[in-house]
Design a protein around this motif. Structure first.
Motif, short mmCIF file in Angstrom:
data_model
loop_
_atom_site.label_atom_id
_atom_site.label_comp_id
_atom_site.label_asym_id
_atom_site.label_seq_id
_atom_site.Cartn_x
_atom_site.Cartn_y
_atom_site.Cartn_z
N GLY A 106 0.80 -1.22 0.00
CA GLY A 106 0.00 0.00 0.00
C GLY A 106 0.83 1.26 0.00
N LEU A 107 0.75 2.00 -1.10
CA LEU A 107 1.59 3.19 -1.25
C LEU A 107 1.06 4.47 -0.59
CD1 LEU A 107 2.89 2.89 -4.92
CD2 LEU A 107 4.19 2.65 -2.80
N PRO A 108 -0.24 4.61 -0.33
CA PRO A 108 -0.71 5.91 0.20
C PRO A 108 0.03 6.38 1.45
CG PRO A 108 -2.58 4.59 -0.48
CD PRO A 108 -1.38 3.71 -0.61
N LEU A 109 0.26 5.50 2.41
CA LEU A 109 0.97 5.92 3.63
C LEU A 109 2.40 6.32 3.32
CD1 LEU A 109 -0.15 3.48 6.48
CD2 LEU A 109 -0.38 5.96 6.44
N LEU A 110 3.06 5.58 2.43
CA LEU A 110 4.44 5.93 2.08
C LEU A 110 4.49 7.25 1.34
CD1 LEU A 110 7.40 5.00 2.07
CD2 LEU A 110 6.96 3.93 -0.15
N LEU A 111 3.56 7.49 0.42
CA LEU A 111 3.51 8.76 -0.30
C LEU A 111 3.22 9.91 0.66
CD1 LEU A 111 1.58 7.68 -3.52
CD2 LEU A 111 4.04 8.06 -3.25
N LEU A 112 2.35 9.67 1.65
CA LEU A 112 2.08 10.70 2.65
C LEU A 112 3.35 11.03 3.44
CD1 LEU A 112 0.18 12.50 4.31
CD2 LEU A 112 -0.36 10.49 5.71
N ALA A 113 4.11 10.01 3.80
CA ALA A 113 5.35 10.25 4.54
C ALA A 113 6.33 11.08 3.71
CB ALA A 113 5.99 8.91 4.93
N CYS A 114 6.51 10.71 2.45
CA CYS A 114 7.45 11.44 1.60
C CYS A 114 6.98 12.88 1.36
CB CYS A 114 7.62 10.71 0.27
SG CYS A 114 8.43 9.10 0.42
N ALA A 115 5.66 13.06 1.19
CA ALA A 115 5.13 14.41 0.99
C ALA A 115 5.36 15.29 2.23
CB ALA A 115 3.65 14.33 0.64
N CYS A 116 5.16 14.70 3.40
CA CYS A 116 5.38 15.47 4.64
C CYS A 116 6.86 15.80 4.83
CB CYS A 116 4.85 14.68 5.83
SG CYS A 116 3.05 14.59 5.92
N PHE A 117 7.74 14.87 4.49
CA PHE A 117 9.18 15.16 4.58
C PHE A 117 9.55 16.31 3.65
CE2 PHE A 117 9.93 10.46 5.79
CZ PHE A 117 9.66 10.75 7.12
N ALA A 118 9.03 16.27 2.42
CA ALA A 118 9.32 17.32 1.45
C ALA A 118 8.79 18.68 1.93
CB ALA A 118 8.72 16.96 0.10
N ALA A 119 7.57 18.67 2.50
CA ALA A 119 6.99 19.92 3.00
C ALA A 119 7.82 20.47 4.16
CB ALA A 119 5.55 19.69 3.44
N SER A 120 8.33 19.59 5.03
CA SER A 120 9.15 20.04 6.15
C SER A 120 10.46 20.66 5.65
CB SER A 120 9.45 18.85 7.08
OG SER A 120 10.29 19.24 8.14
N ILE A 121 11.07 20.06 4.62
CA ILE A 121 12.31 20.61 4.07
C ILE A 121 12.06 21.96 3.42
CG2 ILE A 121 14.08 20.24 2.31
CD1 ILE A 121 13.85 17.25 2.86
N LEU A 122 10.96 22.09 2.69
CA LEU A 122 10.64 23.37 2.05
C LEU A 122 10.41 24.47 3.09
CD1 LEU A 122 8.30 22.21 -0.86
CD2 LEU A 122 10.68 23.00 -1.02
N CYS A 123 9.72 24.12 4.17
CA CYS A 123 9.51 25.11 5.24
C CYS A 123 10.85 25.53 5.85
CB CYS A 123 8.60 24.53 6.32
SG CYS A 123 6.88 24.36 5.83
N ASP A 124 11.75 24.58 6.00
CA ASP A 124 13.05 24.89 6.59
C ASP A 124 13.88 25.80 5.69
OD1 ASP A 124 15.24 24.62 8.44
OD2 ASP A 124 16.14 23.20 7.04
N GLN A 125 13.74 25.61 4.38
CA GLN A 125 14.58 26.36 3.45
C GLN A 125 13.96 27.68 3.00
OE1 GLN A 125 17.75 25.34 2.42
NE2 GLN A 125 17.45 23.84 4.05
N LEU A 126 12.63 27.78 2.94
CA LEU A 126 11.98 28.94 2.33
C LEU A 126 11.27 29.85 3.31
CD1 LEU A 126 10.46 27.16 -0.82
CD2 LEU A 126 12.67 28.33 -0.61
N VAL A 127 10.77 29.31 4.41
CA VAL A 127 9.97 30.11 5.34
C VAL A 127 10.88 30.67 6.43
CG1 VAL A 127 8.00 30.09 6.92
CG2 VAL A 127 7.99 28.64 4.87
N PRO A 128 10.73 31.93 6.80
CA PRO A 128 11.57 32.50 7.87
C PRO A 128 11.43 31.73 9.17
CG PRO A 128 10.37 34.22 6.71
CD PRO A 128 9.82 32.92 6.22
N ASN A 129 12.55 31.56 9.87
CA ASN A 129 12.57 30.80 11.12
C ASN A 129 12.07 31.66 12.28
OD1 ASN A 129 13.71 28.59 9.81
ND2 ASN A 129 15.79 29.33 10.15
N GLU A 130 10.76 31.70 12.42
CA GLU A 130 10.19 32.49 13.52
C GLU A 130 8.79 31.98 13.83
OE1 GLU A 130 8.46 36.16 10.77
OE2 GLU A 130 10.31 36.45 11.92
N GLY A 131 8.47 31.95 15.12
CA GLY A 131 7.15 31.67 15.60
C GLY A 131 6.53 30.38 15.09
N LEU A 132 5.39 30.54 14.39
CA LEU A 132 4.58 29.41 13.94
C LEU A 132 5.30 28.54 12.92
CD1 LEU A 132 1.72 28.27 14.40
CD2 LEU A 132 0.97 29.61 12.42
#
Length: 254
Positions: free
Chosen positions: A151-177
């Motif tokens: 079943g790929l849905p859970l694995l795809l969800l994991a990879c999507a969340c990892f990618a979103a976390s990396i993008l937030c770390d690289q693009l969003v200012p490190n403050e607050g929320l």
């Protein structure tokens, strides 16, 4: 009685090796503290006690570390159990998954991609992220069969969340929320990774157990001698009298 007795039972070797590693690690910790001039308590006590902060400091990161550890342990244990009755491909899949998860665990626990590599080795954080993306791609291409079977849905969800976390770390200012969003995506991805692979391990072990039961039920019993063509027959049919013959010499006297 066997001609040569074993001095140590094989089943006792893994526990003894684990205890030896623990003792060696404690000794190396004391040696490192002495050589580096670090108080021993700083290397042995809980970080919250050492820093004098609240025990809940870093709780989201701590839960993520626990999930990484659980996933790696379950995969490696299941790989060892699946060697009896499981397919070689499933064993390789679980071993590689356990090794990959253990690598991510060490990286997350000791902040390798954001502290050790950039500051002490000179490898940029972006290069480390790119390397992980390549590793994940190779992992998927190599084991796309087993991954699709479980079943790929859970694995795809994991990879999507990892990618979103990396993008937030690289693009969003490190403050607050931003920290809550970034680490929230990361914890959600780790949880999905844990759920996917524990379910895969459960299915693989069930398949291996069924294969073992099937093999044991079809295997001939040991020690049972099958009668050959010239062997005398046994059982009820052999004890029945032949036509025209007396079963007992006393019957002729009567």
């Amino acid at each position: 009685m066997p001609a040569r007795q074993r001095l140590v039972d094989r089943s006792a070797v893994p526990p003894l090796a684990a205890l030896g590693c623990a003792i060696l690690f404690i000794a190396l910790t004391g040696l490192a503290a002495e050589r580096l001039g670090i108080p021993v308590a700083d290397l042995t006590r809980d970080p919250a006690s050492t820093m004098g902060v609240h025990p809940f400091i870093g709780i989201v990161s701590t839960i993520g570390i626990l999930l990484w550890t659980a996933t790696a342990s379950i995969c490696l244990f299941s790989a060892a159990r699946a060697r009896r009755g499981g397919s070689d491909e499933d064993v390789r899949f679980l071993l590689c998954t356990g090794a990959l998860t253990a690598t991510l665990l060490v990286d997350d626990l000791f902040m390798l991609h954001e502290w050790a590599f950039p500051l002490h080795i000179g490898v940029l954080e972006e290069i480390v992220y790119g390397t992980y993306v390549l590793i994940f791609l190779l992992y998927y291409l190599r084991f796309r069969g087993p991954l699709a079977d479980h079943g790929l849905p859970l694995l795809l969800l994991a990879c999507a969340c990892f990618a979103a976390s990396i993008l937030c770390d690289q693009l969003v200012p490190n403050e607050g929320l931003q920290y809550l969003v970034e680490d929230g995506f990361k914890l959600t991805g780790i949880t999905a990774w844990f759920l996917f692979h524990t379910r895969a391990c459960s299915r693989i072990l069930d398949t291996a157990a069924r294969a073992n039961r099937s093999t044991s039920s079809t295997a001939p019993s040991r020690g049972r001698v099958q009668p050959g063509p010239g062997s005398p027959a046994t059982g009820p049919a052999a004890s029945a009298p032949r036509p025209g013959a007396c079963a007992d010499p006393g019957d002729r006297a009567r």
